[in-house]
Write an enzyme that holds these catalytic residues in place. Structure first.
Site, PDB file in Angstrom:
ATOM      1  CB  ALA A  84      -0.341   4.706   4.219  1.00  0.00           C
ATOM      2  CB  SER A  85       0.555   1.721  -0.409  1.00  0.00           C
ATOM      3  OG  SER A  85       1.506   1.115  -1.267  1.00  0.00           O
ATOM      4  CB  ALA A  86       4.889   5.610   0.229  1.00  0.00           C
ATOM      5  CB  SER A  87       7.848   4.937  -3.933  1.00  0.00           C
ATOM      6  OG  SER A  87       8.586   5.785  -3.074  1.00  0.00           O
ATOM      7  CB  ILE A  88      10.363   3.468   0.325  1.00  0.00           C
ATOM      8  CG1 ILE A  88      11.344   4.161  -0.635  1.00  0.00           C
ATOM      9  CG2 ILE A  88      11.145   2.682   1.380  1.00  0.00           C
ATOM     10  CD1 ILE A  88      12.289   5.112   0.035  1.00  0.00           C
ATOM     11  CB  ALA A  89       7.624   1.566   3.535  1.00  0.00           C
ATOM     12  CD  GLN A  90       1.266  -2.174   0.841  1.00  0.00           C
ATOM     13  OE1 GLN A  90       1.579  -1.818  -0.293  1.00  0.00           O
ATOM     14  NE2 GLN A  90       0.611  -3.299   1.086  1.00  0.00           N
ATOM     15  CB  VAL A  91       1.758   1.823   6.970  1.00  0.00           C
ATOM     16  CG1 VAL A  91       1.435   1.799   8.464  1.00  0.00           C
ATOM     17  CG2 VAL A  91       2.987   2.681   6.705  1.00  0.00           C
ATOM     18  CG  ASP A 130       7.267  15.096   5.277  1.00  0.00           C
ATOM     19  OD1 ASP A 130       6.857  16.062   4.607  1.00  0.00           O
ATOM     20  OD2 ASP A 130       6.971  13.924   5.015  1.00  0.00           O
TER      21      ASP A 130
END
Length: 450
Positions: free
Chosen positions: A120-127, A278
């Site tokens: 996964a990839s979001a604005s703050i971090a990537q997994v 969340d």
């Protein structure tokens, strides 16, 4: 001092470059308005998404703080997605090496294998998935390069940007900009501090241990491989809890799984240092061993016991169609400056009028639309906003943590309509929450996850 000069020069360059990018995007938006485009919430949302990390988070903050921002902006930012194009692993590797390749160790010493393709990839971090030398499967939540510099720079120039926002969007009132920015900064710093997230996980695990809950699990944190910018956790394998067919491979009764999830979350509200704020479908998983996995503790909330009991009283009153009791509990939440100034009877009348309209329009109860459809997500947001609007008219201002809690409760309600349509959150014997007799006391809810 010479040792630090290259780093200082790089940092200065990044700051200047970020300011330039921000000015460029803001300028384009101003140009769109100058050409006749309407300066509305949609335009602001599009601008924020172009500006990236910090502004996406601010958009999400607006969406989750309906008591502070105009309704049209709260609605617009509900769709402010935090999914971004993945970065090349080469950039992620640089962060991993700077954080974990220390004390004479290399990444090869730490990990037997790291998947280059992110989960996964979001604005703050990537997994990324990885494997340790002892065979343990783990996931690495890696903060993207320069995120902290970008955020600090953005927040530093935000006062100036809001002047432009005020000019373009007169309905956005930023009179109290300082406390708003302080709150945003606190929330963002919490999300970028993976040590803090690791502590949220440990707090939840301690709660599970103390309460004897063996039905729910959170990922194990690998402390030796966790820093402020890298969070290493055990990898959990399972299926989504909105896929009943897949769930039946690992459980006999999906409805009981839902009850166990609810019981755990309700109990955590009073027995844990914070509650998971969340728990959407992507952060809940039925594991292959039949246990329930709670994932991603980056967003948590905290609520006083008194406010929680009033919230439960309000929800119970809503279930009973007792709008007088619903109004009383809303006032009891300690969210008003002067209790005596609120007309309880008038509030009850407004609540009844609002809920009657919602029930008349609520097609999702019988439509059979899957839970993750946009229609039901919009309905959930509308209900929350309607409740907040009624409260506002009577001088009741809801803090963000209450908005997080209310949205989670409404989310669970819609969740059950797909997974356990015969279950009622407030009357089903399988769900143990604060009952009517407990609302006036300080007792904690009974955990029932056997």
């Amino acid at each position: 001092m010479k040792i630090h000069r290259p780093h200082l020069l790089k940092h200065t360059f990044n700051v200047v470059n970020r300011v330039r990018q921000t000015a460029s995007v803001a300028g384009l938006s101003a140009f769109r308005v100058a050409k006749g485009e309407k300066p509305d919430a949609r335009l602001l949302k599009e601008t924020f998404e172009q500006l990236g990390t910090t502004y996406i988070k601010i958009g999400q903050f607006i969406a989750s703080t309906p008591s502070l921002f105009p309704r049209e902006y709260v609605e617009a930012f509900q769709d402010c997605l935090d999914q971004t194009t993945p970065l090349s692993y080469d950039y992620i590797q640089q962060v991993l090496e700077s954080e974990l390749a220390v004390d004479g160790h290399t990444l090869e010493d730490r990990f037997a294998h790291i998947e280059r393709q992110p989960l996964a990839s979001a604005s703050i971090a990537q997994v990324h998935a990885a494997r340790l030398h002892n065979g343990d499967e783990v996931v690495l939540k890696v903060q993207k390069p320069e995120v902290e510099t970008i955020m600090q720079t953005d927040l530093g120039v935000l006062h100036g940007v809001t002047k432009l926002v005020e000019l373009l969007m007169p309905s956005m009132k930023f009179a109290s900009i300082a406390p708003i920015i302080d709150e945003i900064r606190l929330r963002m710093l919490a999300e970028t501090d993976f040590i803090a997230e690791a502590q949220n996980i440990r707090d939840f695990q301690q709660f599970l241990s103390v309460s004897g809950n063996t039905r729910v699990v959170a990922p194990q944190v690998y402390d030796a491989l966790t820093t402020k910018r890298v969070l290493t956790m055990s990898r959990l394998h399972g299926v989504s809890m909105i896929d009943e067919t897949a769930m039946r491979q690992y459980c006999a009764d999906p409805a009981q799984v839902m009850a166990d999830t609810l019981n755990t979350w309700f109990a955590s509200l009073l027995m844990c240092n914070s509650f998971h704020a969340d728990l959407h479908a992507g952060n809940l998983m039925l594991l292959t061993d039949g246990r329930i996995g709670f994932l991603d503790f980056g967003i948590v909330g905290k609520l006083k016991a008194e406010s929680w009991r009033a919230c439960m009283g309000m929800m119970q009153a809503l279930q009973d169609n007792d709008y007088q009791a619903m109004a009383k509990n809303m006032i009891d939440m300690e969210m008003t400056n002067e209790r005596h100034q609120v007309d309880e009877a008038a509030l009850a009348t407004d609540l009844q009028r609002m809920m009657s309209a919602i029930m008349a329009e609520d097609k999702a109860f019988t439509s059979g639309v899957p839970f993750n459809s946009k229609e039901q997500a919009d309905e959930l947001n509308q209900m929350m906003l309607d409740i907040v609007d009624v409260g506002k008219r009577h001088g009741i201002h809801f803090p963000r943590d209450f908005a997080l809690l209310t949205k989670q409760l409404l989310y669970f309600d819609r969740f059950m309509r797909t997974l356990a349509p015969d279950m009622d959150m407030f009357s089903d014997q399988r769900v143990q929450i604060l009952g009517k007799s407990d609302l006036a006391s300080s007792s904690t809810p009974v955990l029932n996850v056997s």
